[in-house]
Design a protein around this motif. Sequence first.
Motif: not given
Ligand SMILES: CC(C)(COP(=O)(O)OP(=O)(O)OC[C@H]1O[C@@H](n2cnc3c(N)ncnc32)[C@H](O)[C@@H]1OP(=O)(O)O)[C@@H](O)C(=O)NCCC(=O)NCCS
Length: 122
Positions: A39, A49, A53, A82, A85-88, A104-106
């Motif tokens: 990943y 990433h 982790r 993940n 949708h990227g959700r961990p 997780i956030a970065h």
């Molecule tokens: C989810 C979202 C707000 C994350 O914002 P971001 O600023 O990129 O977040 P950060 O960089 O702080 O954090 C990234 C981490 O968020 C987590 N993440 C990514 N997508 C996520 C999601 N849909 N829900 C929860 N957590 C998520 C992951 O763990 C990621 O790190 P990793 O790739 O190393 O595992 C953004 O990706 C987004 O708006 N996505 C589109 C909406 C979406 O996918 N919605 C799904 C629900 S319907």
Amino acid sequence: MRITGVGTDLVEVVRISGLLERYGERFMRKIFTEKEIRYCSARPDPAVHFSGRFAAKEAVAKAAYQSGWLEVIPWRNIEITNDTHGRPSVNITPQVFSVCHLSIAHDGAYALAFAVGETDHV
Ligand SMILES: CC(C)(COP(=O)(O)OP(=O)(O)OC[C@H]1O[C@@H](n2cnc3c(N)ncnc32)[C@H](O)[C@@H]1OP(=O)(O)O)[C@@H](O)C(=O)NCCC(=O)NCCS
């Protein structure tokens, strides 16, 4: 179901990228599972990433110890995946919690993670 442990951790990305540069595969395979390596390596900036982790594993371990777990949990027994949708989510061996929530956030120089573990038999 009751919350039995919470944990958080903050990681400086440069610390992880330094370890990756210095120890390469050896560090990677000691800490991360095959799935996690795949990943992270597929991302434009893998160190970010890997850092997320790393923070997640520490956060989950803290939550486990806070819940009363007494044994050391090896790094690779905490696996972060993940969904589409990227959700961990996290898989812990042995199963310390009935369910463990993870975020997780970065941003820039840092990655952080927050874990909440729930147990259904207390
Ligand atoms: C989810 C979202 C707000 C994350 O914002 P971001 O600023 O990129 O977040 P950060 O960089 O702080 O954090 C990234 C981490 O968020 C987590 N993440 C990514 N997508 C996520 C999601 N849909 N829900 C929860 N957590 C998520 C992951 O763990 C990621 O790190 P990793 O790739 O190393 O595992 C953004 O990706 C987004 O708006 N996505 C589109 C909406 C979406 O996918 N919605 C799904 C629900 S319907």
